[in-house]
Design a protein around this motif. Structure first.
Motif, mmCIF file in Angstrom:
data_model
loop_
_atom_site.group_PDB
_atom_site.id
_atom_site.type_symbol
_atom_site.label_atom_id
_atom_site.label_comp_id
_atom_site.label_asym_id
_atom_site.label_seq_id
_atom_site.Cartn_x
_atom_site.Cartn_y
_atom_site.Cartn_z
ATOM 1 N N ASN A 90 7.900 0.609 -11.968
ATOM 2 C CA ASN A 90 7.054 1.901 -13.379
ATOM 3 C C ASN A 90 6.012 3.032 -12.731
ATOM 4 N N HIS A 91 6.310 4.458 -12.816
ATOM 5 C CA HIS A 91 5.477 5.121 -12.178
ATOM 6 C C HIS A 91 3.857 4.909 -13.440
ATOM 7 N N VAL A 92 2.536 4.644 -12.840
ATOM 8 C CA VAL A 92 1.464 4.327 -13.407
ATOM 9 C C VAL A 92 0.215 5.114 -13.316
ATOM 10 N N VAL A 100 5.642 5.368 0.790
ATOM 11 C CA VAL A 100 5.759 6.670 1.398
ATOM 12 C C VAL A 100 5.658 7.314 0.237
ATOM 13 N N ASP A 101 4.505 8.951 -0.645
ATOM 14 C CA ASP A 101 4.793 9.335 -1.656
ATOM 15 C C ASP A 101 5.253 10.482 -1.143
ATOM 16 N N ALA A 102 5.917 11.452 -0.857
ATOM 17 C CA ALA A 102 5.657 12.983 -0.556
ATOM 18 C C ALA A 102 5.761 14.579 -2.000
ATOM 19 N N ASN A 103 5.986 13.432 -3.412
ATOM 20 C CA ASN A 103 5.476 14.369 -4.302
ATOM 21 C C ASN A 103 6.481 15.699 -4.452
ATOM 22 N N HIS A 104 7.405 15.747 -3.708
ATOM 23 C CA HIS A 104 8.771 16.159 -3.321
ATOM 24 C C HIS A 104 8.736 17.575 -2.653
ATOM 25 N N GLU A 129 9.487 8.015 -1.803
ATOM 26 C CA GLU A 129 9.041 8.861 -3.122
ATOM 27 C C GLU A 129 9.423 10.155 -2.949
ATOM 28 N N GLU A 130 10.226 10.477 -3.961
ATOM 29 C CA GLU A 130 10.017 11.692 -4.265
ATOM 30 C C GLU A 130 10.221 12.924 -2.915
ATOM 31 N N PRO A 131 10.862 12.497 -2.548
ATOM 32 C CA PRO A 131 11.499 13.091 -0.973
ATOM 33 C C PRO A 131 11.440 14.578 -1.017
ATOM 34 N N GLY A 141 11.867 9.837 -9.824
ATOM 35 C CA GLY A 141 12.495 9.571 -10.984
ATOM 36 C C GLY A 141 10.916 10.034 -12.311
ATOM 37 N N GLU A 142 9.437 9.476 -11.889
ATOM 38 C CA GLU A 142 8.489 10.508 -12.165
ATOM 39 C C GLU A 142 8.976 11.882 -13.312
ATOM 40 N N ALA A 143 9.577 12.584 -12.795
ATOM 41 C CA ALA A 143 9.351 13.715 -13.038
ATOM 42 C C ALA A 143 10.572 14.214 -14.199
ATOM 43 N N ALA A 170 0.700 -1.068 0.307
ATOM 44 C CA ALA A 170 -0.144 -0.061 0.033
ATOM 45 C C ALA A 170 1.146 1.127 -0.158
ATOM 46 N N LYS A 171 0.337 2.377 -0.991
ATOM 47 C CA LYS A 171 1.141 3.252 -0.886
ATOM 48 C C LYS A 171 0.185 4.562 -0.568
ATOM 49 N N MET A 172 1.029 5.290 0.474
ATOM 50 C CA MET A 172 -0.034 6.453 0.939
ATOM 51 C C MET A 172 0.717 7.584 0.339
ATOM 52 N N LYS A 173 -0.037 9.296 0.131
ATOM 53 C CA LYS A 173 0.816 10.032 0.086
ATOM 54 C C LYS A 173 1.162 11.008 1.596
ATOM 55 N N SER A 174 2.064 11.504 1.256
ATOM 56 C CA SER A 174 2.206 13.161 2.888
ATOM 57 C C SER A 174 1.847 13.680 2.186
HETATM 58 MG MG LIG Z 1 5.261 9.785 -7.383
#
Ligand SMILES: [Mg+2]
Length: 388
Positions: A301-303, A199-203, A226-228, A251-253, A169-173
């Motif tokens: 892969n990012h999807v 955990v995905d921080a979206n930078h 992810e993307e800290p 790397g998704e960006a 499971a992956k969460m946003k922060s």
């Molecule tokens: Mg992401």
């Protein structure tokens, strides 16, 4: 086989509820499909990453900039077309929207190549290294609610994702470092040892804040962070990877082989997450995959997006060589958005049924073996949701 038309279809609907990640809230779901037609009557489908108004701007690039460059070209010359378009657009953007637009066209050309050969995309690449791939569920988005409400909801959603059969499971922060640590603890409790959590921080963090959250993730046994920090912050990635136990992913960006060369040589990623619908399509994904493997960096892969994006990623995950291999090798996973997404669940004439397969097959989904991407969008559905 000449290309006769390139059309973008931007689809949109109002989500039942607003969703958020560390950068913004959004109330609409959108998808950008690309259709390439040929004089042989064979049509290919692709998808461009980029929501909302970005999709509308990318539609302009696909139809008004790329289409005139490639009309009349042989649809099977996908690598020739890729380099022609890239070289002509280089002076106007080596990353970002020109590459997102090119990605959708390139994916559609691979779909055409598969249909011409009568072979699924994974066979064109070199065969399936796996017949099934494990799937992780992402959800636990931000909402306009209190921290306590987030904590309770994240714990419940994490448990639900595991109940549905997903392997992780992956969460946003993004509420703030201290608040985010509470969210991570809640998700660890919700998952309760039944699988991994990420955990995905979206930078959204500074490097020091990322260390604060990352140390908590080390203690909680999270699988990846992810993307800290911002994708441009190569030093931050390298320092975090050297200083934390949790895997650093991202790397998704990033775009194309030259962007990826830089982030791989920087040694700041434990796991690379290329986005095929953004970074240059299947042609460039395959080159970047090789580059990642040349650095012994595993790829997941990012999807994001519609059933087209999911279908192309299923094919690419099948064709990904085991690295380094073994009796019980490290395995990639398919990323799956568990939030409301009609463009994935209802776009196709024959739906992918991923949720059902995950539930019935212990978290695994079977790789489709119909020609090309193996999917056919429903034109009536497209007409109903298309905006311009
Ligand atoms: Mg992401």
């Amino acid at each position: 086989m000449k290309i006769t038309r390139v059309t973008s279809h931007v689809l949109q609907y109002d989500l039942p509820e607003e969703l958020g990640y560390s950068q913004q809230f959004y109330a609409k779901r959108s998808a950008h499909l690309v259709e390439v037609e040929t004089d042989a009557g064979i049509t290919g489908w692709g998808e461009c990453f980029g929501p909302g108004n970005v999709a509308l701007a990318n539609k302009g690039i696909v139809e008004k900039v790329i289409q005139p460059m490639i009309l009349g070209d042989d649809a099977l010359d996908r690598d020739v077309i890729w380099h022609k378009v890239y070289n002509l657009l280089r002076d106007h953007g080596q990353k970002g929207m020109p590459l997102q637009a090119l990605s959708g066209v390139d994916i559609a050309l691979w779909d055409i190549a598969g249909k011409v050969a009568g072979l699924p995309l994974h066979k064109l690449i070199g065969g399936a290294h796996r017949r099934q791939v494990q799937v992780y569920g992402y959800g636990m988005m931000l909402k306009r609610e209190s921290v306590d409400e987030h904590v309770a909801r994240f714990r419940a959603e994490a448990a639900e994702i595991m109940d549905k059969g997903f392997v992780a499971a992956k969460m946003k922060s993004g509420l703030g470092p201290k608040e985010d640590v509470r969210l991570c603890e809640a998700v660890a409790k919700g998952v309760d040892g039944r699988g991994k959590f990420m955990v995905d921080a979206n930078h959204c963090y500074t490097t020091s804040d990322a260390f604060y959250v990352g140390r908590a993730l080390d203690d909680l046994g999270a699988y990846w962070f992810e993307e800290p920090v911002a994708p441009e912050d190569l030093d931050g990635y390298r320092e975090l990877r050297a200083g934390l136990k949790v895997n650093i992913s991202g790397g998704e960006a990033e775009f194309n082989r030259w962007g990826w060369r830089q982030i791989l040589e920087n040694r700041g990623l434990d796991i690379a997450q290329p986005e095929v619908c953004a970074m240059g399509g299947v042609s460039e994904y395959l080159r970047v995959l090789t580059l990642c493997h040349a650095h012994f960096t595993p790829v997941i892969n990012h999807v994001w997006g519609s059933a087209i994006a999911v279908a192309v990623n299923l094919q690419l995950l099948a064709a990904m060589p085991p690295l380094p291999g073994g009796l019980n090798p490290w395995e990639p996973m398919l990323e799956f958005d568990t939030t409301d997404n009609k463009f994935r669940d209802a776009l196709l004439v024959e739906p992918l049924h991923i949720q059902e397969e995950v539930y019935e097959n212990g978290g695994f989904v079977t790789i489709p073996d119909r020609p090309g991407l193996g999917v056919e969008p429903d034109r009536g559905f497209i007409a109903k949701y298309e905006v311009d």
